[in-house]
Design a protein around this motif. Structure first.
Motif, PDB file in Angstrom:
ATOM      1  N   UNK A 515       4.851   6.246  -6.648  1.00  8.30           N
ATOM      2  CA  UNK A 515       4.970   7.274  -5.600  1.00  8.30           C
ATOM      3  C   UNK A 515       3.885   8.340  -5.777  1.00  8.30           C
ATOM      4  N   UNK A 516       3.540   9.079  -4.743  1.00  9.17           N
ATOM      5  CA  UNK A 516       4.219   9.127  -3.450  1.00  9.17           C
ATOM      6  C   UNK A 516       3.793   8.065  -2.448  1.00  9.17           C
ATOM      7  N   UNK A 517       2.651   7.403  -2.661  1.00 16.29           N
ATOM      8  CA  UNK A 517       2.216   6.339  -1.750  1.00 16.29           C
ATOM      9  C   UNK A 517       2.280   5.028  -2.527  1.00 16.29           C
ATOM     10  N   UNK A 518       3.348   4.267  -2.299  1.00 11.05           N
ATOM     11  CA  UNK A 518       3.563   3.018  -3.028  1.00 11.05           C
ATOM     12  C   UNK A 518       3.860   1.930  -2.000  1.00 11.05           C
ATOM     13  N   UNK A 519       2.801   1.268  -1.511  1.00 11.84           N
ATOM     14  CA  UNK A 519       2.951   0.375  -0.362  1.00 11.84           C
ATOM     15  C   UNK A 519       3.913  -0.773  -0.628  1.00 11.84           C
ATOM     16  N   UNK A 520       3.851  -1.369  -1.823  1.00  9.16           N
ATOM     17  CA  UNK A 520       4.757  -2.477  -2.123  1.00  9.16           C
ATOM     18  C   UNK A 520       6.207  -1.994  -2.146  1.00  9.16           C
TER      19      UNK A 520
END
Length: 643
Positions: A515-520
């Protein structure tokens, strides 16, 4: 939820979190034209792989020309544009995308004779080519990667105005375009060179393996092995995602492919939706770490480090084992803590029958490993494996591919490579600016100064850089950038080259669950109907091994098979696995009984000691782990006696 709705949800999640999956859906003549172009692209790649590749710049130019044409026909400029009717602007850009690299093919002899002199036509074509690559990056990869590329281009011009060590003489437009577009050190550099040879073939190989039904075989196989155990469906997710990782280089695609089946099973068993999505995200992300067919960045690593690809595969075996052991343990302890049972054995596929009916589908994977070990080049090994995947599918009527499916495999392989191709081309722009301005060494020196010349702070800052960059940049481009800028700083401190490159490679991948951007993790949450942030936090806990293992192989490269003996590797592996047991149980809060707060602290300390190389730390860590283990056994025994 019906099978149809599950499939629709999976497709919706894939398009939302994997930008390269949101493509045009043509019908009629346009659909046939795009398919014909993609099939021709695959045939060109197969032809050059069979009869010999062209000169480096020619091979890469043709590769880029096909790629840009397909990108502009398949990826609309704006999301609100029609997905069934091509926009006239995209037709123009597709023609220019094919024409600008074709200029290099047609004028190749003259370009060689001019040797770096850029004429007015050269400047116009080169400028158009660079802009087309940047726009293709925006459409396929996303804004973050475009931002990185534009920052480096701006730096190339702004050199005289930069402060301190970042200052340089600056480049003219002619110098920049000439270097980025008419040499093999920019767009047509090593990344695109690797994409135009064996990355394409391995992606085509993966497309054919998926067409044979290998993915379904892996899920059924994992069910037969682990479906009956505590928390069976979650362990099935870990096993099947690890197996699928051998042929898939995308974390998000892997989540959607296996998660659409395993996540509903986990929720039905009793796993919370946030945890179910996290299991699939952590396991699928690890697929890029799993030999023999790892993500595209692994092939680039072989070129950058200057070793055969099989050396990368060997180096990745023990770290991949440790990673999936960590995820498996987290799933196991959560199942024990929540008292989750497995599925009844009578509902599961039979292991023996599966192998008899569909085991032949895995033969190409076995053969490709054998060929790589035997000294075959990756390109030749992939070529043989492609043919073998078609032949093996024909061994049984139930798995046999029809001629039209073989042709569709060529189409699918070409489409699947586009995101990697564009990422490699745009990463080439970054490398071109770095080599022309010398900023790579300056940034490496700055990183060393920031860390005070100490190894662990240098590693920490490199980790943060790779994770932050990975929040919006695909693994391939992330690895190219960090290996160009950060890896040299680690190497200057005496770390083996392979260990330094593997370090940045790992953290570029683990960004998919951080996080904060964790596509999977977001994709897993989308399928599970959970909270994206909570799913990402759970995935980070399960993937804790990936945050620790890179430090291990920098401090002790023996687990990468660098100057290693069998005894050293076994000792390092066993102690690290026990350390993973301690850490996983501490994070989940269960070993053989629910952990108390002080037991968690002791387990974390003991786990880290065993993971850190060294006999004294291993012994101390094991003693701490054993104390908690014995204490919980006694407490559990006392509870049973009281009951």
């Amino acid at each position: 939820m019906s099978e149809k709705s599950e499939k629709e949800l999976a497709e919706e999640v894939l398009k939302k979190y994997d930008s390269d999956a949101d493509t045009m859906q043509y019908t009629g003549l346009m659909a046939k034209f795009v398919s014909a172009l993609a099939i021709t692209f695959s045939i060109f790649q197969l032809y050059t792989a069979t009869f010999g590749v062209l000169d480096a710049q020619l091979q890469r130019a043709v590769h880029l020309g096909f790629g840009l044409a397909l990108v502009y026909l398949l990826y609309p400029s704006r999301k609100r544009w029609s997905r069934t009717k091509v926009h006239p602007l995209d037709v123009v850009l597709a023609i220019l995308g094919a024409a600008s690299p074709a200029y290099i093919v047609l004028e190749y002899q003259q370009l060689v004779l001019r040797s770096g002199t850029v004429t007015t036509p050269d400047l116009a074509v080169g400028l158009i080519g660079i802009l087309l690559v940047v726009e293709a990056t925006r459409r396929v990869v996303g804004i973050p990667m475009v931002t990185v590329v534009l920052c480096f281009i701006a730096y190339a011009f702004a050199g005289p105005y930069m402060p301190g060590v970042l200052a340089h003489r600056g480049l003219t437009l002619n110098q920049l375009v000439g270097h980025l577009y008419f040499t093999t050190e920019g767009i047509f550099g090593i990344p695109l060179g690797v994409s135009s040879t064996f990355i394409f073939l391995f992606i085509l190989f993966g497309a054919y393996l998926e067409s044979t039904g290998l993915g379904k075989f892996f899920i059924d196989l994992a069910n037969s092995i682990a479906g009956w155990a505590s928390g069976g469906p979650a362990k099935v997710a870990v096993l099947s995602s690890g197996l699928m990782g051998t042929v898939s280089g995308s974390s998000v695609a892997n989540v959607v492919g296996t998660g659409s089946l395993t996540i509903p099973m986990m929720k039905k068993l009793g796993y919370h939706k946030n945890f179910a999505g996290a299991v699939e995200a952590a396991a699928s992300t690890g697929g890029q770490l799993m030999p023999p067919v790892m993500g595209a960045a692994a092939f680039l690593m072989a070129e950058f480090v200057g070793v055969p690809y099989i050396d990368i595969v060997k180096a990745a075996v023990v770290p991949a084992l440790l990673y999936f052991t960590g995820v498996w343990l987290g799933v196991h302890f959560e199942a024990k803590r929540s008292n989750l049972k497995g599925l009844p054995r009578e509902q599961l596929p039979k292991f023996g029958r599966l192998f008899i009916e569909r085991g032949h589908l895995a033969l190409p994977l076995v053969v490709i490993v054998y060929l790589l070990v035997s000294g075959y080049t990756p390109m030749r090994a992939a070529l043989v494996a492609i043919v073998l995947s078609i032949v093996c599918s024909a061994l049984r009527k139930s798995t046999r591919m029809k001629p039209i499916e073989i042709v569709r495999g060529l189409d699918k392989g070409a489409r699947n490579v586009l995101s990697v191709l564009v990422a490699c081309a745009s990463a080439g722009i970054v490398i071109g600016v770095v080599t022309k301005t010398g900023v790579g060494l300056k940034l490496a020196s700055g990183l060393l100064a920031l860390s005070g010349g100490l190894l662990l702070p240098t590693l920490f800052f490199t980790m943060i850089t790779a994770i932050v960059l990975g929040m919006g940049v695909p693994t391939t481009a992330n690895y190219v950038i960090t290996s160009t800028i950060a890896a040299p700083a680690i190497i200057q401190m005496g770390v083996p080259v392979l260990a330094a490159h593997m370090f940045v490679f790992y953290f570029g991948i683990i960004a998919d669950v951080t996080p904060p951007v964790a596509l999977a993790a977001f994709a897993g949450a989308g399928i599970a109907g959970g909270n994206a942030l909570k799913t990402g936090i759970n995935a980070s806990k399960l993937a804790i091994a990936a945050f620790i293992i890179p430090y291990m192989f920098v401090l002790s490269p023996v687990i990468l098979m660098v100057d290693a003996t069998i005894g050293n590797v076994l000792l390092a592996t066993v102690t690290a696995i026990i350390g993973m047991v301690a850490l996983s149980s501490a994070l989940i809060g269960y070993l053989v009984d629910n952990c108390r707060a002080y037991e968690r602290i002791i387990l974390i300390a003991g786990g880290l000691m065993m993971i850190k190389p060294g006999m004294l730390t291993d012994i101390a860590g094991f003693v701490l782990f054993a104390l908690v283990l014995v204490s919980q056994w006694q407490r559990k025994k006392a509870q049973r006696s009281a009951a």
